[in-house]
Write an enzyme that holds these catalytic residues in place. Structure first.
Site, PDB file in Angstrom:
ATOM      1  N   ASP A 255      -7.334   8.307  -0.556  1.00  0.00           N
ATOM      2  CA  ASP A 255      -6.840   9.343  -1.474  1.00  0.00           C
ATOM      3  C   ASP A 255      -7.379   9.138  -2.893  1.00  0.00           C
ATOM      4  OD1 ASP A 255      -5.174   7.091  -1.981  1.00  0.00           O
ATOM      5  OD2 ASP A 255      -3.666   8.397  -2.868  1.00  0.00           O
TER       6      ASP A 255
ATOM      7  N   SER B 158      -2.508   6.433   1.630  1.00  0.00           N
ATOM      8  CA  SER B 158      -3.425   5.648   0.801  1.00  0.00           C
ATOM      9  C   SER B 158      -4.499   4.981   1.666  1.00  0.00           C
ATOM     10  CB  SER B 158      -2.644   4.631  -0.032  1.00  0.00           C
ATOM     11  OG  SER B 158      -3.463   3.999  -0.994  1.00  0.00           O
ATOM     12  N   HIS B 159      -4.652   3.674   1.546  1.00  0.00           N
ATOM     13  CA  HIS B 159      -5.724   2.965   2.251  1.00  0.00           C
ATOM     14  C   HIS B 159      -5.294   2.497   3.640  1.00  0.00           C
ATOM     15  CE1 HIS B 159      -3.182   0.021   0.300  1.00  0.00           C
ATOM     16  NE2 HIS B 159      -3.634  -0.904   1.117  1.00  0.00           N
TER      17      HIS B 159
ATOM     18  N   GLU C 294      -2.868  -1.631 -12.118  1.00  0.00           N
ATOM     19  CA  GLU C 294      -2.253  -2.509 -11.123  1.00  0.00           C
ATOM     20  C   GLU C 294      -3.287  -3.472 -10.555  1.00  0.00           C
ATOM     21  OE1 GLU C 294       1.226  -0.319  -8.832  1.00  0.00           O
ATOM     22  OE2 GLU C 294      -0.699   0.601  -8.392  1.00  0.00           O
ATOM     23  N   GLU C 295      -2.824  -4.629 -10.141  1.00  0.00           N
ATOM     24  CA  GLU C 295      -3.707  -5.644  -9.564  1.00  0.00           C
ATOM     25  C   GLU C 295      -4.350  -5.174  -8.263  1.00  0.00           C
ATOM     26  OE1 GLU C 295      -0.721  -5.542  -6.742  1.00  0.00           O
ATOM     27  OE2 GLU C 295      -0.522  -5.426  -8.907  1.00  0.00           O
ATOM     28  N   SER C 296      -3.767  -4.147  -7.646  1.00  0.00           N
ATOM     29  CA  SER C 296      -4.288  -3.628  -6.374  1.00  0.00           C
ATOM     30  C   SER C 296      -5.351  -2.558  -6.593  1.00  0.00           C
ATOM     31  CB  SER C 296      -3.141  -3.072  -5.530  1.00  0.00           C
ATOM     32  OG  SER C 296      -2.402  -2.104  -6.269  1.00  0.00           O
TER      33      SER C 296
ATOM     34  N   LYS D  38       4.150  11.960  -0.346  1.00  0.00           N
ATOM     35  CA  LYS D  38       4.615  11.547  -1.672  1.00  0.00           C
ATOM     36  C   LYS D  38       4.911  12.767  -2.541  1.00  0.00           C
ATOM     37  CE  LYS D  38       1.642   9.869  -4.698  1.00  0.00           C
ATOM     38  NZ  LYS D  38       0.673   8.994  -5.399  1.00  0.00           N
TER      39      LYS D  38
ATOM     40  N   ASP E  19     -10.512   4.388  -2.123  1.00  0.00           N
ATOM     41  CA  ASP E  19      -9.765   4.446  -0.882  1.00  0.00           C
ATOM     42  C   ASP E  19      -9.587   5.914  -0.479  1.00  0.00           C
ATOM     43  OD1 ASP E  19      -7.979   5.089  -2.910  1.00  0.00           O
ATOM     44  OD2 ASP E  19      -6.271   4.182  -1.929  1.00  0.00           O
TER      45      ASP E  19
ATOM     46  N   ARG F  53      -7.543   4.385  -5.872  1.00  0.00           N
ATOM     47  CA  ARG F  53      -7.975   3.016  -6.131  1.00  0.00           C
ATOM     48  C   ARG F  53      -9.498   2.968  -6.247  1.00  0.00           C
ATOM     49  NH1 ARG F  53      -3.995  -1.068  -2.843  1.00  0.00           N
ATOM     50  NH2 ARG F  53      -2.172   0.294  -2.762  1.00  0.00           N
TER      51      ARG F  53
END
Length: 544
Positions: free
Chosen positions: A305, A145-146, A390-392, A155, A303, A308
């Site tokens: 991948d 991810s980031h 999600e908050e992220s 994953k 990000d 986000r």
């Protein structure tokens, strides 16, 4: 504490040595007796570093063998789609995975022209395959991810297209560690040269079908007609090829910022802790794009991948992820005529309660789950969740006709949705959110990270409502103490305390040696700080 380098360009001598990193992937051998060198599936997949002996070829051999065995056990007889991002360890890991899959007789689909492929495009490919072909496909996404340039991630996504649930990852994790402990004797493997010459390896165009279908989920025509001047920044990640295709296919007025891949990510400004991190929700990592906010009607980033999103507007600067989620939910359920009245809105336990207030105003039920997008996959797949976020800064939602799009986070449709919102409403995202504050109150939200040992993280993860004995928080009576999410009843891996005008949640990180305190107040910044201070006191007592 913000590092002095935050928001600044990293010195050249501090950048990762890619040659040494890739060599370490092949040459370093993990010690299974060391907990931090074993396979461990956190919130979303196994992550680690080659230098730390937590992401090396041995790990990928073991995990891929475990995935192959699981796939056969479940009779998933279709192709295994494999996507990778632009981290330096992702290509070596994909090569390792292909070698193991072919030796196990598993057909794999890798990207045409060796393209880098975002997480949402893998989810999209799995779902499209399983709609039209009788064989059952699943997939692997190779990405941390980031995370910083030296990290790697791996994953597994089952046939529903989303991140594998814990009941699946626990099986794969356990088997992978057994294989490691057995010195990889159970791993089947051929050379890479042999593998790519077999009928088991096919090239697949992930990008074109996804881009063509975008008009089914985003009003691309409205964006075209508005002729917004936009900037897309892939942050050196896998969205680069996708945005190039989107720009040409839909003829958008869109500049692509830094349209190159650089394994050191030397063009990034440092994050809050002085590290390079492709976090599109961080004002420090996004400093270069924020500087361009007055040059464009809208700028956005993803990000590495692309699961986000980061949205930058002239009036709002870098939009807080919770703010944008609130706006996106309000807009979608107001402007999607074919969305059923019964569709629910998915949010995590640490997302802003502004979402609850917005949902109440549009008469939508909130489905609250623990941290991790995997908890939304089933609802999106079955079509009873209209939106999951999600908050992220990760989210996905249904197509205009109410059918599934992706069951993993899709940062690309979220950036394009921001363009649709501005094109249709004629308003800046920040302006729309400001109307929520006037109607529902101002939300003061923050997250604090604190160091935590493995034992402390274990204590926090295993808390229950009886673990703390308090009746009030920051001067307000406690309404509930939760260790399980209200939506699906699953453990939140920590604790959430709720009062009338605020809440706090404490949970350990799944990938770092820290614990996180999320807090929100609808009264004041001072009230928020009091909540945070009392939460830290609670933690100190628990760890004593």
């Amino acid at each position: 504490m913000v590092n002095v380098l935050a928001g600044k360009m990293v010195q050249k001598d501090k950048l990762v040595n890619v040659a040494e990193l890739v060599s370490a992937y092949y040459e370093y051998t993990p010690d299974c007796s060391q907990e931090n060198e074993r396979v461990s599936f956190g919130t979303s997949g196994h992550r680690g570093g080659a230098f730390l002996k937590s992401f090396n070829e041995a790990h990928i051999m073991a995990i891929t063998q475990a995935v192959c065995e699981y796939k056969k056990k479940m009779h998933y007889d279709g192709v295994l789609y494999i996507a990778k991002d632009t981290h330096a360890l992702s290509t070596p890991a994909q090569m390792t995975a292909v070698r193991v899959c072919v030796a196990n007789g598993i057909s794999v689909a890798v990207a045409k022209d060796d393209e880098y492929i975002p997480t949402p495009l893998l989810s999209f490919a799995i779902l499209e395959h399983n709609k039209r072909v009788q064989s059952i496909a699943d997939g692997i996404v190779i990405t941390p991810s980031h995370n910083p340039p030296q990290d790697g991630g791996f994953k597994y996504n089952p046939p529903n297209g989303g991140p594998a649930d814990t009941d699946v990852t626990s099986i794969i994790e356990k088997r992978a560690n057994e294989i490691l402990q057995n010195n990889l004797e159970d791993v089947k493997m051929v050379t890479y040269e042999m593998a790519i010459e077999t009928e088991y390896v096919k090239e697949y165009d992930f990008i074109t079908p996804y881009v063509v279908a975008l008009s089914q989920i985003v009003d691309m025509q409205k964006i075209q007609e508005a002729n917004l001047k936009m900037a897309a920044h892939p942050l050196g990640g896998s969205a680069l090829g996708v945005y190039k295709k989107i720009k040409s296919y839909y003829n958008l007025n869109m500049d692509i910022i830094h349209p190159y891949v650089d394994f050191t990510f030397s063009f990034m400004s440092a994050d809050h802790d002085g590290k390079i991190r492709m976090d599109c929700s961080s004002p420090y990592a996004m400093a270069s794009l924020v500087d361009l906010k007055n040059n464009y009607d809208l700028a956005f980033a993803n990000d590495t991948d692309s699961d986000r999103h980061g949205i930058v507007t002239p009036k709002g600067g870098l939009i807080n992820p919770n703010h944008y989620l609130s706006v996106a939910i309000w807009y979608l359920f107001k402007h999607r005529e074919n969305f059923s009245k019964n569709l629910q809105v998915g949010k995590t336990v640490v997302s802003s309660s502004m979402i609850d207030r917005v949902c109440a105003s549009i008469e939508r039920k909130v489905y609250e789950v623990p941290v991790g997008f995997k908890w939304f996959a089933e609802g999106l797949f079955e079509g009873w969740l209209g939106f999951g976020g999600e908050e992220s800064a990760g989210a996905s939602y249904l197509r205009k006709d109410g059918s599934v799009w992706t069951t993993d986070k899709d940062g690309i449709i979220m950036t394009l949705l921001s363009a649709e919102i501005m094109a249709v409403t004629g308003k800046d995202i920040a302006e729309i959110y400001n109307t929520f504050e006037k109607e529902f109150g101002v939300a003061y939200y923050a997250r604090i990270d604190a160091p935590a040992t493995a034992q402390q993280k274990k204590i926090l993860k295993n808390l229950n409502a009886n673990s703390i004995d308090i009746e009030s928080l920051a001067g307000e009576k406690i309404e509930s103490i939760m260790t399980n999410a209200s939506g699906n009843g699953a453990s939140i891996g920590g604790l959430k305390i709720v009062t009338e005008n605020g809440w706090v949640a404490m949970r350990p990180s799944g990938t770092e040696d820290i614990y996180k305190i999320y807090a929100e107040s609808f009264l004041s910044q001072e009230h928020l700080q009091t909540i945070q201070q009392e939460a830290q006191t609670i933690m100190q007592k628990l760890f004593a």
